[in-house]
Design an enzyme around this catalytic site. Structure first.
Site, PDB file in Angstrom:
ATOM      1  N   ILE A  29       0.837  -1.207   0.000  1.00 40.57           N
ATOM      2  CA  ILE A  29       0.000   0.000   0.000  1.00 40.57           C
ATOM      3  C   ILE A  29       0.869   1.252   0.000  1.00 40.57           C
ATOM      4  CG2 ILE A  29      -1.635   1.343   1.412  1.00 40.57           C
ATOM      5  CD1 ILE A  29      -2.976  -1.301   2.167  1.00 40.57           C
ATOM      6  N   GLU A  78      10.264   3.022   6.622  1.00 46.66           N
ATOM      7  CA  GLU A  78      10.062   1.566   6.675  1.00 46.66           C
ATOM      8  C   GLU A  78      10.898   0.989   7.820  1.00 46.66           C
ATOM      9  OE1 GLU A  78       8.366  -1.079   5.219  1.00 46.66           O
ATOM     10  OE2 GLU A  78       9.652  -2.301   6.509  1.00 46.66           O
ATOM     11  N   ALA A 111       0.464   2.727   6.737  1.00 47.54           N
ATOM     12  CA  ALA A 111       0.227   1.516   5.929  1.00 47.54           C
ATOM     13  C   ALA A 111       1.181   0.426   6.410  1.00 47.54           C
ATOM     14  CB  ALA A 111       0.433   1.821   4.446  1.00 47.54           C
ATOM     15  N   GLY A 155       0.272  -2.740   7.441  1.00 46.45           N
ATOM     16  CA  GLY A 155      -0.333  -4.067   7.409  1.00 46.45           C
ATOM     17  C   GLY A 155      -1.800  -4.035   7.781  1.00 46.45           C
ATOM     18  N   ARG A 156      -2.424  -5.217   7.690  1.00 49.60           N
ATOM     19  CA  ARG A 156      -3.858  -5.330   7.993  1.00 49.60           C
ATOM     20  C   ARG A 156      -4.079  -6.463   8.983  1.00 49.60           C
ATOM     21  NH1 ARG A 156      -7.246  -2.459   4.840  1.00 49.60           N
ATOM     22  NH2 ARG A 156      -8.932  -3.982   4.979  1.00 49.60           N
ATOM     23  N   ALA A 200      -6.985 -10.553  -2.898  1.00 52.06           N
ATOM     24  CA  ALA A 200      -8.354 -10.796  -3.341  1.00 52.06           C
ATOM     25  C   ALA A 200      -8.472 -12.155  -4.049  1.00 52.06           C
ATOM     26  CB  ALA A 200      -8.774  -9.668  -4.281  1.00 52.06           C
ATOM     27  N   HIS A 241       6.259 -12.052 -31.741  1.00 52.33           N
ATOM     28  CA  HIS A 241       7.227 -10.952 -31.825  1.00 52.33           C
ATOM     29  C   HIS A 241       6.580  -9.752 -32.491  1.00 52.33           C
ATOM     30  CE1 HIS A 241      10.971  -8.803 -32.318  1.00 52.33           C
ATOM     31  NE2 HIS A 241      10.609  -8.558 -33.581  1.00 52.33           N
TER      32      HIS A 241
HETATM   33  P1  FAD Z   1     -12.977  -7.922   2.526  1.00 57.14           P
HETATM   34  O1  FAD Z   1     -12.805  -7.485   1.125  1.00 57.14           O
HETATM   35  O2  FAD Z   1     -12.338  -7.117   3.597  1.00 57.14           O
HETATM   36  O3  FAD Z   1     -14.533  -8.020   2.770  1.00 57.14           O
HETATM   37  C1  FAD Z   1     -15.076  -8.373   4.002  1.00 57.14           C
HETATM   38  C2  FAD Z   1     -16.533  -7.925   4.040  1.00 57.14           C
HETATM   39  O4  FAD Z   1     -17.129  -8.483   5.203  1.00 57.14           O
HETATM   40  C3  FAD Z   1     -16.694  -6.409   4.171  1.00 57.14           C
HETATM   41  O5  FAD Z   1     -17.694  -5.969   3.279  1.00 57.14           O
HETATM   42  C4  FAD Z   1     -17.154  -6.215   5.610  1.00 57.14           C
HETATM   43  O6  FAD Z   1     -17.994  -5.089   5.776  1.00 57.14           O
HETATM   44  C5  FAD Z   1     -17.943  -7.498   5.829  1.00 57.14           C
HETATM   45  N1  FAD Z   1     -18.095  -7.875   7.242  1.00 57.14           N
HETATM   46  C6  FAD Z   1     -17.139  -8.012   8.187  1.00 57.14           C
HETATM   47  N2  FAD Z   1     -17.685  -8.425   9.348  1.00 57.14           N
HETATM   48  C7  FAD Z   1     -19.024  -8.552   9.117  1.00 57.14           C
HETATM   49  C8  FAD Z   1     -20.125  -8.955   9.913  1.00 57.14           C
HETATM   50  N3  FAD Z   1     -19.965  -9.308  11.183  1.00 57.14           N
HETATM   51  N4  FAD Z   1     -21.336  -8.961   9.353  1.00 57.14           N
HETATM   52  C9  FAD Z   1     -21.531  -8.601   8.066  1.00 57.14           C
HETATM   53  N5  FAD Z   1     -20.534  -8.221   7.261  1.00 57.14           N
HETATM   54  C10 FAD Z   1     -19.297  -8.212   7.778  1.00 57.14           C
HETATM   55  N6  FAD Z   1      -5.534  -7.379  -3.161  1.00 57.14           N
HETATM   56  C11 FAD Z   1      -5.240  -7.825  -4.382  1.00 57.14           C
HETATM   57  O7  FAD Z   1      -5.276  -9.042  -4.629  1.00 57.14           O
HETATM   58  N7  FAD Z   1      -4.880  -6.952  -5.384  1.00 57.14           N
HETATM   59  C12 FAD Z   1      -4.823  -5.625  -5.176  1.00 57.14           C
HETATM   60  O8  FAD Z   1      -4.500  -4.868  -6.101  1.00 57.14           O
HETATM   61  C13 FAD Z   1      -5.139  -5.125  -3.887  1.00 57.14           C
HETATM   62  N8  FAD Z   1      -5.098  -3.804  -3.634  1.00 57.14           N
HETATM   63  C14 FAD Z   1      -5.451  -3.349  -2.391  1.00 57.14           C
HETATM   64  C15 FAD Z   1      -5.387  -1.984  -2.151  1.00 57.14           C
HETATM   65  C16 FAD Z   1      -5.720  -1.494  -0.904  1.00 57.14           C
HETATM   66  C17 FAD Z   1      -5.656  -0.013  -0.647  1.00 57.14           C
HETATM   67  C18 FAD Z   1      -6.149  -2.390   0.116  1.00 57.14           C
HETATM   68  C19 FAD Z   1      -6.559  -1.876   1.477  1.00 57.14           C
HETATM   69  C20 FAD Z   1      -6.203  -3.753  -0.114  1.00 57.14           C
HETATM   70  C21 FAD Z   1      -5.841  -4.246  -1.367  1.00 57.14           C
HETATM   71  N9  FAD Z   1      -5.849  -5.606  -1.647  1.00 57.14           N
HETATM   72  C22 FAD Z   1      -5.510  -6.058  -2.881  1.00 57.14           C
HETATM   73  C23 FAD Z   1      -6.246  -6.587  -0.633  1.00 57.14           C
HETATM   74  C24 FAD Z   1      -7.700  -7.020  -0.864  1.00 57.14           C
HETATM   75  O9  FAD Z   1      -8.538  -5.883  -0.824  1.00 57.14           O
HETATM   76  C25 FAD Z   1      -8.108  -8.023   0.194  1.00 57.14           C
HETATM   77  O10 FAD Z   1      -7.207  -9.112   0.199  1.00 57.14           O
HETATM   78  C26 FAD Z   1      -9.506  -8.538  -0.087  1.00 57.14           C
HETATM   79  O11 FAD Z   1     -10.448  -7.500  -0.132  1.00 57.14           O
HETATM   80  C27 FAD Z   1      -9.920  -9.541   0.996  1.00 57.14           C
HETATM   81  O12 FAD Z   1     -11.154 -10.052   0.662  1.00 57.14           O
HETATM   82  P2  FAD Z   1     -12.160 -10.632   1.766  1.00 57.14           P
HETATM   83  O13 FAD Z   1     -13.394 -10.993   1.021  1.00 57.14           O
HETATM   84  O14 FAD Z   1     -11.473 -11.642   2.582  1.00 57.14           O
HETATM   85  O15 FAD Z   1     -12.457  -9.408   2.757  1.00 57.14           O
HETATM   86  P1  NAD Z   2       2.404  -4.856   3.920  1.00 60.04           P
HETATM   87  O1  NAD Z   2       2.544  -5.984   4.846  1.00 60.04           O
HETATM   88  O2  NAD Z   2       2.503  -5.071   2.465  1.00 60.04           O
HETATM   89  O3  NAD Z   2       3.471  -3.721   4.268  1.00 60.04           O
HETATM   90  C1  NAD Z   2       3.587  -3.147   5.520  1.00 60.04           C
HETATM   91  C2  NAD Z   2       4.982  -2.568   5.635  1.00 60.04           C
HETATM   92  O4  NAD Z   2       5.034  -1.809   6.809  1.00 60.04           O
HETATM   93  C3  NAD Z   2       6.053  -3.654   5.754  1.00 60.04           C
HETATM   94  O5  NAD Z   2       7.098  -3.371   4.871  1.00 60.04           O
HETATM   95  C4  NAD Z   2       6.478  -3.569   7.208  1.00 60.04           C
HETATM   96  O6  NAD Z   2       7.828  -3.912   7.404  1.00 60.04           O
HETATM   97  C5  NAD Z   2       6.239  -2.090   7.482  1.00 60.04           C
HETATM   98  N1  NAD Z   2       6.036  -1.790   8.887  1.00 60.04           N
HETATM   99  C6  NAD Z   2       5.361  -2.491   9.823  1.00 60.04           C
HETATM  100  N2  NAD Z   2       5.379  -1.854  11.005  1.00 60.04           N
HETATM  101  C7  NAD Z   2       6.081  -0.699  10.807  1.00 60.04           C
HETATM  102  C8  NAD Z   2       6.446   0.389  11.642  1.00 60.04           C
HETATM  103  N3  NAD Z   2       6.106   0.412  12.919  1.00 60.04           N
HETATM  104  N4  NAD Z   2       7.159   1.396  11.100  1.00 60.04           N
HETATM  105  C9  NAD Z   2       7.524   1.381   9.785  1.00 60.04           C
HETATM  106  N5  NAD Z   2       7.222   0.362   8.968  1.00 60.04           N
HETATM  107  C10 NAD Z   2       6.496  -0.663   9.463  1.00 60.04           C
HETATM  108  O7  NAD Z   2       1.003  -4.171   4.325  1.00 60.04           O
HETATM  109  P2  NAD Z   2       0.191  -3.025   3.628  1.00 60.04           P
HETATM  110  O8  NAD Z   2       1.007  -2.317   2.618  1.00 60.04           O
HETATM  111  O9  NAD Z   2      -0.454  -2.265   4.735  1.00 60.04           O
HETATM  112  O10 NAD Z   2      -0.916  -3.864   2.880  1.00 60.04           O
HETATM  113  C11 NAD Z   2      -1.818  -4.702   3.622  1.00 60.04           C
HETATM  114  C12 NAD Z   2      -2.224  -5.889   2.818  1.00 60.04           C
HETATM  115  O11 NAD Z   2      -3.027  -5.503   1.718  1.00 60.04           O
HETATM  116  C13 NAD Z   2      -1.036  -6.630   2.288  1.00 60.04           C
HETATM  117  O12 NAD Z   2      -1.015  -7.906   2.888  1.00 60.04           O
HETATM  118  C14 NAD Z   2      -1.263  -6.779   0.842  1.00 60.04           C
HETATM  119  O13 NAD Z   2      -1.203  -8.101   0.422  1.00 60.04           O
HETATM  120  C15 NAD Z   2      -2.654  -6.245   0.583  1.00 60.04           C
HETATM  121  N6  NAD Z   2      -2.552  -5.354  -0.581  1.00 60.04           N
HETATM  122  C16 NAD Z   2      -2.264  -5.920  -1.784  1.00 60.04           C
HETATM  123  C17 NAD Z   2      -2.089  -5.130  -2.876  1.00 60.04           C
HETATM  124  C18 NAD Z   2      -1.761  -5.778  -4.180  1.00 60.04           C
HETATM  125  O14 NAD Z   2      -1.948  -6.976  -4.305  1.00 60.04           O
HETATM  126  N7  NAD Z   2      -1.270  -5.042  -5.171  1.00 60.04           N
HETATM  127  C19 NAD Z   2      -2.186  -3.750  -2.782  1.00 60.04           C
HETATM  128  C20 NAD Z   2      -2.442  -3.198  -1.544  1.00 60.04           C
HETATM  129  C21 NAD Z   2      -2.635  -4.026  -0.442  1.00 60.04           C
END
Ligand code: FAD
Ligand code: NAD
Length: 480
Positions: free
Chosen positions: A193, A212, A277, A279-280, A328, A452
């Site tokens: 992110i 970082e 950003a 982690g999650r 996703a 190509h």
């Molecule tokens: P989520 O998409 O988080 O969906 C969970 C749903 O459950 C939500 O709608 C939530 O409201 C609902 N929910 C939760 N608890 C309850 C409850 N108790 N009752 C009813 N509803 C509930 N991944 C990629 O592969 N490619 C990317 O390019 C990418 N880009 C990203 C960019 C950003 C900025 C972020 C934050 C994430 C990105 N990701 C990407 C990660 C991706 O979004 C997640 O891995 C994916 O959305 C996870 O899917 P999920 O269905 O497990 O959960």
């Molecule tokens: P990430 O795990 O990719 O990166 C987090 C970064 O923060 C790491 O490099 C970590 O070392 C650093 N960090 C952790 N604690 C810290 C601190 N106290 N100070 C400074 N740096 C610190 O997590 P993200 O970027 O938050 O993304 C979350 C998740 O969403 C990822 O697991 C990723 O797979 C998913 N995501 C995927 C995409 C994609 O597929 N293109 C895009 C966005 C997000």
């Protein structure tokens, strides 16, 4: 409870894991409901979870808009195309992004309708005996299910030393919604992110400083690819400071004051906005009654086996709320696997072959083992790399940064890892996934015919390079 309120499957969460699971269950003839609590800014239900509302899709929309602006500033003139007075409007970019989100979230609604998935808007809570209580704006309802699939997703990790302040210290959702370009932008975390959203705002003119914690840049990627990418980002002006530890961040006089340590030296930094950003974390709070006794892993994820079964019979969990990469496509495939399993067609996922992509410029993508993982596990390998600088198509496009690198088993020649930094890496990596899923050797790839001129030829040449037979570059043995 009436039959109307009983389902064969109830899915909790309509992100890419949950909505895909629900659609497949319904396609397989199971009476299915999907409960989701996501609200848009007007308070209406918006399907698609994090991915569609505030993740994959809106980030890629802004990456595309900002990349077009950067190209118009720096690249078009090489093609003999010149403009004067190039301008952009953040409001239009945001409106475009919001329109794309609306169309796609609306598309899931249509798919639910077409597949006869009942969509229930509200917050689900699992009670004993597979009962689910749903809290809605106007009260509570109760349903029951033979099978429950938890797909509740994840939320951004918050840092105690940098509490969020609207529009100043924000998580990724806040960073996707800025209505103007900050002059100076801080980012905590050089992960996926941090790099993607840092790139968006840098391209639009912000000075971006990324702090970082780790010593190594992109530690999860192949070291050679990470180094190459780091060089490119530095050239673009992304100021990435490694080995740093944030001590405190707070808003003062409309600015964000940061204090951080780097190699035991204290530093202060003032920025206009800060993105956190780091982690999650899985969404498991207030999701089930204590008596349901679902087990969690060490990281707080719902504990599941390879089939995404929890310790409670008939309850499954998929997507970000369980172990594995938070991606996703990983969640969606788990959704299909579980749906097929419930319908009596067991199915499995090859967790070793889930591709990762970072949508920066150049893009970074990989699948399988990195060189450092192979070294650490003592597996003998041969490596072949081919630079895009030697690709005719990449030159014609003006996108010559980066390379394709293939790692193949030293004994069997089976492809063990493919790592790409460069143009359209997100598309090229699918070739690696298909090859590796079909157990291809580097020789198999080397013997195939690639069109190509195409970027795919770099995959072909990297496969040839594994055995020092690349045509469009000097091979290692010939150099010696
Ligand atoms: P989520 O998409 O988080 O969906 C969970 C749903 O459950 C939500 O709608 C939530 O409201 C609902 N929910 C939760 N608890 C309850 C409850 N108790 N009752 C009813 N509803 C509930 N991944 C990629 O592969 N490619 C990317 O390019 C990418 N880009 C990203 C960019 C950003 C900025 C972020 C934050 C994430 C990105 N990701 C990407 C990660 C991706 O979004 C997640 O891995 C994916 O959305 C996870 O899917 P999920 O269905 O497990 O959960
Ligand atoms: P990430 O795990 O990719 O990166 C987090 C970064 O923060 C790491 O490099 C970590 O070392 C650093 N960090 C952790 N604690 C810290 C601190 N106290 N100070 C400074 N740096 C610190 O997590 P993200 O970027 O938050 O993304 C979350 C998740 O969403 C990822 O697991 C990723 O797979 C998913 N995501 C995927 C995409 C994609 O597929 N293109 C895009 C966005 C997000």
């Amino acid at each position: 409870m009436s039959d109307n309120n009983h389902y064969e499957v109830v899915v909790i969460g309509a992100g890419p894991a949950g909505y895909v699971a629900a659609i497949r269950c319904a396609q397989l003839g199971l009476k299915t409901a999907c409960v989701d609590a996501w609200e848009d800014e007007s308070g209406a239900a918006s399907l698609g979870g994090t991915c569609l509302n505030v993740g994959c899709i809106p980030s890629k929309a802004l990456l595309e808009s900002s990349e077009k602006y950067e190209q118009s500033l720096h690249e078009f003139k090489d093609h003999g195309i010149s403009f004067s007075g190039i301008e952009f409007d953040v409001g239009t970019m945001q409106a475009r992004k919001n329109k794309i989100v609306k169309e796609l979230t609306g598309g899931i609604k249509q798919l639910f309708k077409a597949n006869k998935v009942s969509h229930l808007f509200g917050r689900a809570f699992i009670k004993p005996e597979h009962k689910i209580e749903i809290t809605q704006a106007d009260g509570k309802t109760s349903i029951s299910a033979d099978n429950i699939i938890i797909a509740s997703g994840s939320s951004a990790v918050e840092m105690g030393c940098a509490p969020l302040v609207a529009d100043k210290i924000v998580d990724s959702s806040g960073a996707l919604a800025f209505d103007s370009v900050p002059q100076k932008l801080g980012v905590i975390g050089a992960g996926v992110i941090g790099l993607e959203l840092g790139s968006v705002w840098r391209r639009l003119g912000a000075e971006v400083i990324v702090l970082e914690a780790q010593e190594n840049f992109l530690a999860m990627a192949d070291v050679q690819i990470a180094k190459d990418a780091q060089r490119q980002f530095k050239k673009q002006g992304l100021d990435i400071r490694l080995n740093t530890r944030l001590v405190a961040a707070e808003v003062q006089d409309e600015k964000v004051e940061l204090h951080y340590k780097q190699a035991d030296q204290e530093h202060a930094l003032t920025v206009d906005k800060l993105i956190v950003a780091v982690g999650r974390t899985p969404n498991v709070e207030k999701l089930w009654d204590d008596s349901v006794e679902l087990l969690l892993d060490e990281g707080g994820f719902i504990n599941v086996n390879d089939q995404c079964e929890t310790n409670v019979p008939g309850i499954y969990a998929i997507g970000d709320v369980v172990r594995g990469p938070m991606l996703a496509h990983k969640g969606s495939e788990e959704g299909i696997m579980v749906a097929e399993g419930i319908a009596g067609h067991p199915h499995q996922i090859n967790y070793d072959l889930i591709p990762s992509v970072i949508y920066t410029h150049p893009e970074i993508a990989w699948v399988g083992k990195t060189e450092q993982e192979l070294k650490a596990s003592g597996i003998g390998y041969n490596a072949g790399a081919f630079p895009f600088a030697a690709s005719g198509r990449a030159k014609a496009m003006g996108n010559t940064a980066g390379m394709v690198k293939i790692l193949a088993d030293a004994e069997t020649d089976r492809v063990l890892g493919v790592h790409i930094v460069g143009p359209q890496a997100s598309e090229l990596i699918a070739q690696a996934v298909i090859s590796m899923e079909l157990a291809a050797s580097s020789e198999d790839l080397a013997m195939m015919v690639f069109a190509h001129p195409s970027l795919s030829e770099a995959v072909h040449e990297a496969a040839l390079a594994v055995s020092d037979q690349a045509i469009h570059m000097v091979n290692r043995k010939r150099k010696q």
